[in-house]
Motif scaffolding. Structure first.
Motif, short mmCIF file in Angstrom:
data_model
loop_
_atom_site.label_atom_id
_atom_site.label_comp_id
_atom_site.label_asym_id
_atom_site.label_seq_id
_atom_site.Cartn_x
_atom_site.Cartn_y
_atom_site.Cartn_z
N UNK A 48 2.27 -20.07 9.73
CA UNK A 48 1.37 -19.07 9.82
C UNK A 48 0.94 -18.61 8.38
N UNK A 49 -0.18 -18.22 8.28
CA UNK A 49 -0.88 -17.57 6.94
C UNK A 49 -0.15 -16.30 6.93
N UNK A 50 0.08 -15.89 5.68
CA UNK A 50 0.46 -14.54 5.33
C UNK A 50 -0.90 -13.42 4.78
N UNK A 51 -0.59 -12.47 4.86
CA UNK A 51 -1.60 -11.49 4.17
C UNK A 51 -2.39 -12.05 3.10
N UNK A 54 -4.55 -14.69 3.52
CA UNK A 54 -6.01 -14.39 3.88
C UNK A 54 -6.58 -13.44 2.96
N UNK A 55 -6.38 -13.14 2.18
CA UNK A 55 -7.15 -11.97 1.25
C UNK A 55 -8.42 -12.82 0.70
N UNK A 56 -8.18 -13.87 -0.25
CA UNK A 56 -9.52 -14.55 -0.66
C UNK A 56 -10.51 -14.79 0.24
N UNK A 57 -10.03 -15.38 1.90
CA UNK A 57 -10.78 -15.71 2.65
C UNK A 57 -11.46 -14.63 3.33
#
Length: 188
Positions: A48-51, A54-57
């Motif tokens: 799973x992705x972390x926060x 995800x931020x740059x995305x």
């Protein structure tokens, strides 16, 4: 108007986005194509992705949304937008970061020219869909992690909930009715 089509993986964001893009003649910005390679590799390994992942995305998608808004264009963006913070980043960029100080709490929860289309359904239905889909890096075993972090949007976030048990055509008709209602109602 910008419609952000949101929900957990496998709920039909891309399918509805493609259908609406064709029907309305609006561009579709597919959120998956903005993920850095590291995120794609991580999801392909069923991590799973972390926060932080995800931020740059999310910031890239914020730029796309801002570009469309400033040009006055209508557009569709497909993005999971699972948490309220993610939706705030899509709307406000880095101003939404908790470390931005006291103003972060004062950011509006919505924008009159951005609407979230929340595709919702139960875990079993979406998991069945994910098991049969081919060619996507997001595997069905990551679905539970998406449901675990999902914060369904509140009315104040300018959301149109769409039940994925309905057909794509029915959901698209509801979106078209929403567009018409916006054109008929006076803007603040």
């Amino acid at each position: 108007m910008i419609y952000i089509i949101m929900g957990v993986s496998g709920c039909g964001k891309s399918a509805l986005g493609a259908f609406l893009s064709e029907k309305l003649g609006w561009p579709l910005h597919e959120g998956d194509s903005f993920h850095p390679q590291g995120n794609i590799e991580k999801m392909a390994r069923s991590e799973p992705l972390t926060d932080q992942d995800r931020l740059p995305w999310l910031l890239k998608l914020h730029e796309v949304i801002e570009r469309e808004r400033s040009s006055g264009s209508d557009a569709l963006v497909a993005c999971s937008a699972l948490k309220r913070l993610y939706r705030q980043i899509l709307l406000h960029g880095s101003k939404a970061f908790p470390s931005s100080g006291p103003d972060q709490d004062g950011l509006p929860a919505s924008s009159p020219d951005v609407c979230f289309l929340f595709l919702y359904g139960d875990y079993d239905l979406i998991q069945q869909r994910m098991v049969v889909r081919r060619g996507h890096y997001m595997k069905a075993d990551l679905l539970r992690s998406q449901f675990d972090v999902l914060e369904p949007p509140l009315d104040k976030e300018n959301v149109l909930p769409l039940d994925i048990r309905r057909s794509i055509t029915d959901m698209a008709m509801e979106v078209e009715k929403h567009i018409v209602s916006l054109k008929l109602s006076p803007r603040p």
